[in-house]
Motif scaffolding. Structure first.
Motif, mmCIF file in Angstrom:
data_model
loop_
_atom_site.group_PDB
_atom_site.id
_atom_site.type_symbol
_atom_site.label_atom_id
_atom_site.label_comp_id
_atom_site.label_asym_id
_atom_site.label_seq_id
_atom_site.Cartn_x
_atom_site.Cartn_y
_atom_site.Cartn_z
ATOM 1 N N UNK A 1 -5.142 18.158 11.842
ATOM 2 C CA UNK A 1 -4.228 17.122 11.377
ATOM 3 C C UNK A 1 -4.782 16.604 10.053
ATOM 4 N N UNK A 2 -3.962 16.657 8.994
ATOM 5 C CA UNK A 2 -4.419 16.242 7.660
ATOM 6 C C UNK A 2 -3.638 15.025 7.178
ATOM 7 N N UNK A 3 -4.304 14.183 6.408
ATOM 8 C CA UNK A 3 -3.669 13.011 5.812
ATOM 9 C C UNK A 3 -3.221 13.330 4.393
ATOM 10 N N UNK A 4 -2.027 12.879 4.042
ATOM 11 C CA UNK A 4 -1.480 13.073 2.703
ATOM 12 C C UNK A 4 -1.140 11.714 2.098
ATOM 13 N N UNK A 5 -1.657 11.459 0.911
ATOM 14 C CA UNK A 5 -1.360 10.212 0.205
ATOM 15 C C UNK A 5 -1.128 10.546 -1.260
ATOM 16 N N UNK A 6 0.085 10.290 -1.722
ATOM 17 C CA UNK A 6 0.440 10.528 -3.127
ATOM 18 C C UNK A 6 0.202 9.232 -3.895
ATOM 19 N N UNK A 7 -1.051 8.958 -4.205
ATOM 20 C CA UNK A 7 -1.381 7.701 -4.878
ATOM 21 C C UNK A 7 -2.708 7.872 -5.601
ATOM 22 N N UNK B 1 0.835 -1.208 0.000
ATOM 23 C CA UNK B 1 0.000 0.000 0.000
ATOM 24 C C UNK B 1 0.871 1.259 0.000
ATOM 25 N N UNK B 2 0.329 2.359 -0.473
ATOM 26 C CA UNK B 2 1.103 3.602 -0.538
ATOM 27 C C UNK B 2 1.419 4.147 0.851
ATOM 28 N N UNK B 3 2.461 4.975 0.913
ATOM 29 C CA UNK B 3 2.792 5.649 2.163
ATOM 30 C C UNK B 3 1.732 6.697 2.467
ATOM 31 N N UNK B 4 1.502 6.905 3.750
ATOM 32 C CA UNK B 4 0.606 7.961 4.192
ATOM 33 C C UNK B 4 1.369 8.823 5.177
ATOM 34 N N UNK B 5 1.305 10.120 4.975
ATOM 35 C CA UNK B 5 1.900 11.074 5.907
ATOM 36 C C UNK B 5 0.782 11.886 6.524
ATOM 37 N N UNK B 6 1.090 12.482 7.677
ATOM 38 C CA UNK B 6 0.157 13.432 8.247
ATOM 39 C C UNK B 6 0.819 14.796 8.242
ATOM 40 N N UNK B 7 0.002 15.818 8.074
ATOM 41 C CA UNK B 7 0.491 17.187 8.036
ATOM 42 C C UNK B 7 -0.108 17.942 9.215
ATOM 43 N N UNK B 8 0.785 18.575 9.981
ATOM 44 C CA UNK B 8 0.377 19.412 11.106
ATOM 45 C C UNK B 8 1.122 20.726 10.939
ATOM 46 N N UNK B 9 0.379 21.808 10.768
ATOM 47 C CA UNK B 9 1.021 23.098 10.493
ATOM 48 C C UNK B 9 1.718 23.015 9.147
ATOM 49 N N UNK B 10 3.000 23.272 9.130
ATOM 50 C CA UNK B 10 3.784 23.179 7.892
ATOM 51 C C UNK B 10 4.688 21.961 7.861
ATOM 52 N N UNK B 11 4.499 21.038 8.795
ATOM 53 C CA UNK B 11 5.364 19.860 8.898
ATOM 54 C C UNK B 11 4.624 18.593 8.484
ATOM 55 N N UNK B 12 5.342 17.696 7.786
ATOM 56 C CA UNK B 12 4.810 16.383 7.435
ATOM 57 C C UNK B 12 5.492 15.320 8.287
ATOM 58 N N UNK B 13 4.728 14.311 8.683
ATOM 59 C CA UNK B 13 5.228 13.224 9.516
ATOM 60 C C UNK B 13 4.788 11.890 8.915
ATOM 61 N N UNK C 1 -5.642 2.296 13.118
ATOM 62 C CA UNK C 1 -6.666 2.132 12.144
ATOM 63 C C UNK C 1 -7.028 3.424 11.465
ATOM 64 N N UNK C 2 -6.026 4.135 10.963
ATOM 65 C CA UNK C 2 -6.419 5.029 9.890
ATOM 66 C C UNK C 2 -6.593 4.021 8.766
ATOM 67 N N UNK C 3 -7.804 3.529 8.643
ATOM 68 C CA UNK C 3 -8.087 2.465 7.686
ATOM 69 C C UNK C 3 -8.593 3.041 6.387
ATOM 70 N N UNK C 4 -8.032 2.571 5.305
ATOM 71 C CA UNK C 4 -8.457 3.018 3.985
ATOM 72 C C UNK C 4 -8.760 1.793 3.120
ATOM 73 N N UNK C 5 -9.795 1.914 2.307
ATOM 74 C CA UNK C 5 -10.221 0.818 1.440
ATOM 75 C C UNK C 5 -10.389 1.336 0.020
ATOM 76 N N UNK C 6 -10.006 0.513 -0.922
ATOM 77 C CA UNK C 6 -10.255 0.774 -2.336
ATOM 78 C C UNK C 6 -11.375 -0.179 -2.743
#
Length: 155
Positions: free
Chosen positions: A78-84, A29-41, A128-133
């Motif tokens: 807190x935002x989720x980022x997925x480049x997929x 599965x693709x990587x998922x990052x979270x964004x808080x302010x101007x930082x990604x984790x 369980x930040x769970x994601x389904x396709x």
């Protein structure tokens, strides 16, 4: 014999082509990052089913053992980022807060790929930040799923 072998190879290639047309790219599965302010984790990939492989992992507290929680202000976005592509069609998030001997699990509302951090100080594990396709034609048919874990420390 050659004819049977040829037909068998064609059937196998149609099966593989049919799966990959609707399937998902990449070995995991693709990587998922979270964004808080101007930082990604980064988040930590947990249990998933991808293509023909299903992997089961430990829970979020064990999965994140030794990792420093991400510091966040109370109520911060807190935002989720997925480049997929394609993007998942379903999302769910569960928060586990540790008290002395109990773990309390609560579902967290996600709106526009974001949620609000808790307002009370403490460490919160998100399992369980769970994601389904999901298939757009056949109900309850998943082409893949993944669960990501991360921890937040509300200051």
């Amino acid at each position: 014999m050659k004819k049977i072998l040829f037909i068998l190879l064609i059937l196998i290639s149609f099966t593989i082509t049919g799966c990959s047309r609707e399937g998902l790219s990449g070995g995991k599965p693709p990587e998922v990052n979270i964004n808080i302010g101007n930082e990604n984790y980064e988040t930590k990939l947990g249990t998933y089913c991808w293509k023909d492989e299903c992997v089961d992992t430990v829970g979020p507290v064990e999965l994140l053992k030794g990792k420093v929680p991400i510091k966040v202000n109370p109520g911060e976005k807190v935002s989720f980022l997925m480049e997929y592509e394609p993007k998942p069609t379903e999302f769910h998030l569960m928060k586990v807060s540790e008290s002395d001997e109990n773990e309390n699990e609560d579902e967290v509302l996600i709106e526009e790929n974001s949620f609000t951090a808790p307002t009370r100080k403490g460490i919160y594990y998100y399992s369980s930040y769970g994601v389904w396709w999901m298939d757009d034609k056949e109900e309850n048919l998943s082409h893949g799923d993944a669960f990501y874990a991360f921890a937040l420390e509300v200051k």
